[in-house]
Design an enzyme around this catalytic site. Structure first.
Site, PDB file in Angstrom:
ATOM      1  N   GLU A   1      19.153  41.606  19.483  1.00  0.00           N
ATOM      2  CA  GLU A   1      19.044  40.197  19.928  1.00  0.00           C
ATOM      3  C   GLU A   1      19.012  40.004  21.445  1.00  0.00           C
ATOM      4  O   GLU A   1      19.763  39.209  22.007  1.00  0.00           O
ATOM      5  CB  GLU A   1      20.206  39.384  19.333  1.00  0.00           C
ATOM      6  CG  GLU A   1      20.247  39.423  17.824  1.00  0.00           C
ATOM      7  CD  GLU A   1      21.386  38.595  17.236  1.00  0.00           C
ATOM      8  OE1 GLU A   1      22.268  38.173  17.992  1.00  0.00           O
ATOM      9  OE2 GLU A   1      21.384  38.383  16.019  1.00  0.00           O
TER      10      GLU A   1
ATOM     11  N   ASN B   1      16.210  45.356  17.290  1.00  0.00           N
ATOM     12  CA  ASN B   1      16.445  44.440  16.171  1.00  0.00           C
ATOM     13  C   ASN B   1      16.614  43.010  16.680  1.00  0.00           C
ATOM     14  O   ASN B   1      17.303  42.781  17.677  1.00  0.00           O
ATOM     15  CB  ASN B   1      17.738  44.891  15.462  1.00  0.00           C
ATOM     16  CG  ASN B   1      17.956  44.239  14.113  1.00  0.00           C
ATOM     17  OD1 ASN B   1      17.060  44.275  13.261  1.00  0.00           O
ATOM     18  ND2 ASN B   1      19.128  43.661  13.892  1.00  0.00           N
TER      19      ASN B   1
ATOM     20  N   HIS C   1      16.448  36.230   8.616  1.00  0.00           N
ATOM     21  CA  HIS C   1      17.360  35.262   7.993  1.00  0.00           C
ATOM     22  C   HIS C   1      16.566  33.971   7.814  1.00  0.00           C
ATOM     23  O   HIS C   1      16.338  33.244   8.776  1.00  0.00           O
ATOM     24  CB  HIS C   1      18.560  34.995   8.912  1.00  0.00           C
ATOM     25  CG  HIS C   1      19.419  36.201   9.145  1.00  0.00           C
ATOM     26  ND1 HIS C   1      20.191  36.766   8.165  1.00  0.00           N
ATOM     27  CD2 HIS C   1      19.630  36.955  10.254  1.00  0.00           C
ATOM     28  CE1 HIS C   1      20.852  37.805   8.655  1.00  0.00           C
ATOM     29  NE2 HIS C   1      20.520  37.951   9.918  1.00  0.00           N
TER      30      HIS C   1
ATOM     31  N   GLU D   1      17.963  42.395   7.809  1.00  0.00           N
ATOM     32  CA  GLU D   1      19.099  41.526   7.461  1.00  0.00           C
ATOM     33  C   GLU D   1      18.638  40.393   6.560  1.00  0.00           C
ATOM     34  O   GLU D   1      19.033  39.235   6.727  1.00  0.00           O
ATOM     35  CB  GLU D   1      19.756  40.959   8.732  1.00  0.00           C
ATOM     36  CG  GLU D   1      20.197  42.036   9.698  1.00  0.00           C
ATOM     37  CD  GLU D   1      20.927  41.504  10.933  1.00  0.00           C
ATOM     38  OE1 GLU D   1      21.324  40.324  10.943  1.00  0.00           O
ATOM     39  OE2 GLU D   1      21.094  42.280  11.890  1.00  0.00           O
TER      40      GLU D   1
ATOM     41  N   ASP E   1      18.026  37.529   4.212  1.00  0.00           N
ATOM     42  CA  ASP E   1      18.620  36.561   3.286  1.00  0.00           C
ATOM     43  C   ASP E   1      17.742  35.319   3.322  1.00  0.00           C
ATOM     44  O   ASP E   1      17.123  35.011   4.344  1.00  0.00           O
ATOM     45  CB  ASP E   1      20.101  36.268   3.559  1.00  0.00           C
ATOM     46  CG  ASP E   1      20.447  35.979   5.017  1.00  0.00           C
ATOM     47  OD1 ASP E   1      19.559  35.536   5.777  1.00  0.00           O
ATOM     48  OD2 ASP E   1      21.613  36.177   5.391  1.00  0.00           O
TER      49      ASP E   1
END
Ligand code: XIL
Length: 478
Positions: A171, A213, A250, A279, A281
């Site tokens: 990030e 990432n 996400h 990650e 979701d």
């Protein structure tokens, strides 16, 4: 040792000479029926991990060490997944709670569990503006840069040989317009902090794939996506060691699954890095949520270098965004509609883009130097096709990635001839039909990647024992 073939500037004459040689030898090899690509029986798989493995990929989950005593949770983890990411246990505040004192207890419980189950481990994360211990939050300038590099070195060295892929930096870009770096104490140590972290990680664990990432990098049109793309492109150009890009993915109403997601995956992969969905979701429920999971799986399977998907938690109640019910299992551990859609997408896709054996993890002997050189873009070759390749070699073995590019006209099929050094042998291949195991070997397209528009490219790969080939591959179009 990592090598990349130099494009043979004298390729026209080489091609003519090799083609004759190869055709006759390869014909002999065909006569004894040495076809190496094994079509996986994907539709037999009943778990996410097994089905992904049939595509040469992993399907993982983020897990928490303190839940390893929950039998429902562990039952699902062990049954369904073949890769694990510690959700919090490898973050800086967990592994270096006070400066110079490292604590691997919680992370080790996860790593040991994963390894006992034969699962890969994704390391998350070595350098990040968030979840820093208080001592690091209070640092700046050169002492912080040194502390960060020491952290990367110590942790990656401790786990050397046990991590499939490290999120080296997490990030580092800002949201919104402009594609700027995110302001942080690490960023203020100098713009080169990211590449410094990657170099330190490579030196500490040369066998792990090194990933950048981030989130909100799913939509190809977003400035942040473009900025990360340009950084990876720059790293590849300058030889900064990077092997993969992680898209956190996400998804919710504020950051929805974009219709150009596959384009984003493809474009990153075309830089010569693996792409991992790290990650995942998807907030929502029912058929809508299930359909988005299906789209994500289909997109990943369509991109050969999208080699793994990780969901960020197991049951909805385990999620960091539990109220959005974004995962594949409900609070009781039952499979949701989203699970069924995910598994059926994995199974229904034809032996899709099979890395039937992934290039990612060359077997027991870790590469002494992991891949740092992507296949470079071949020059236009007129009608017909051209091929370039890159090699990730270690003592006694290698993985080669070959890029095939159509010339100025569309082609309906291709065949690539290569010469292996004496004593070397091809042991498996993906996204191609291989003929011959030693000497002159040939790789033909499979059903889904033979047709290429003018200038378009595709990739296949193979793994071998012995010394990697070094001569230019010769592409013949049909
Ligand atoms: C989250 C964890 O899931 C939470 O348990 C924790 O409280 C905060 O961090 N991007 C990342 C992850 O890279 O590390 C974050 O994980 C979610 C967003």
């Amino acid at each position: 040792m990592t090598k990349t073939s130099a494009w043979d500037t004298g390729r026209r004459s080489t091609r003519l000479r090799l083609r004759t040689t190869v055709v006759s030898i390869a014909a002999g090899a065909l006569a004894v029926g040495t076809i190496l690509t094994v079509a996986p029986t994907a539709n037999a798989a009943t778990t996410l991990g097994a089905s992904a493995a049939a595509h040469g990929r992993y399907f993982g989950a983020a897990i928490a060490a303190h839940k390893l005593s929950d039998s429902t949770y562990v039952g699902i983890v062990n049954r369904e997944f073949n890769s694990i990411t510690p959700e919090n246990e490898m973050k800086i505040n967990a592994t270096e709670p006070s400066q110079g004192r490292f604590d691997y207890a919680a992370a080790d419980r996860i790593v040991n569990h994963a390894r006992a189950q034969g699962m890969k481990v994704r390391g998350h994360t070595l350098a990040w503006h968030s979840q820093q211990p208080a001592w690091m939050e209070g640092m700046s300038g050169s002492p912080l840069r040194q502390a960060m590099l020491n952290h990367v070195t110590q942790v990656a060295t401790y786990y050397r040989g046990k991590i499939d892929s490290w999120d080296v930096v997490n990030e580092a870009f800002a949201d919104g317009n402009g594609g700027a770096r995110r302001d942080s104490n690490l960023q203020r140590t100098g713009n080169d902090w990211i590449e410094a972290a990657f170099r330190a990680a490579r030196a500490a664990d040369p066998g792990a794939k090194l990933c950048y990432n981030d989130y909100n990098t799913d939509n190809w049109n977003w400035d942040k996506t473009q900025a990360v793309y340009r950084m990876v492109q720059d790293f590849k150009t300058r030889g900064v060691p990077i092997d993969c890009v992680g898209l956190q993915s996400h998804f919710n109403q504020g950051s929805p699954y974009p219709s150009n997601y596959r384009t984003t995956l493809q474009n990153f992969a075309a830089l010569g890095v693996d792409v991992q969905i790290t990650e995942l979701d998807i907030e929502g429920s029912g058929a809508t949520q299930a359909n988005t999971y299906r789209n994500v799986v289909n997109d990943c399977l369509a991109v050969p270098r999208c080699n793994g998907i990780t969901v960020w938690g197991v049951r909805d109640s385990d999620s960091w965004r539990a109220s959005g019910t974004p995962l594949l299992f409900d609070n009781n551990g039952n499979k949701k509609q989203a699970y069924d859609a995910t598994l059926s997408a994995l199974n229904l896709n034809p032996p899709s883009n099979p890395p039937s054996n992934p290039p990612s993890n060359p077997p027991s002997n870790p590469p002494s130097n992991p891949p740092s050189n992507p296949p470079s873009d071949p020059p236009p070759s007129g009608a017909g096709c051209s091929a370039t390749f890159s090699v990730n070699a270690w003592t006694g073995g290698f993985v080669a990635t070959v890029k095939v590019t159509a010339g100025t006209s569309a082609i309906n099929g291709w065949s690539v001839a290569m010469n292996l050094p004496a004593g070397s042998a091809v042991t498996n291949s993906w996204s191609a039909q291989a003929s011959g195991t030693s000497g002159a070997v040939r790789f033909g397209n499979v059903s889904y990647n033979g047709r290429l528009n003018a200038g378009a490219g595709t990739e296949f790969g193979f793994q071998g024992t012995g010394t990697a080939p070094s001569g230019a591959p010769v592409c013949t179009a049909s």
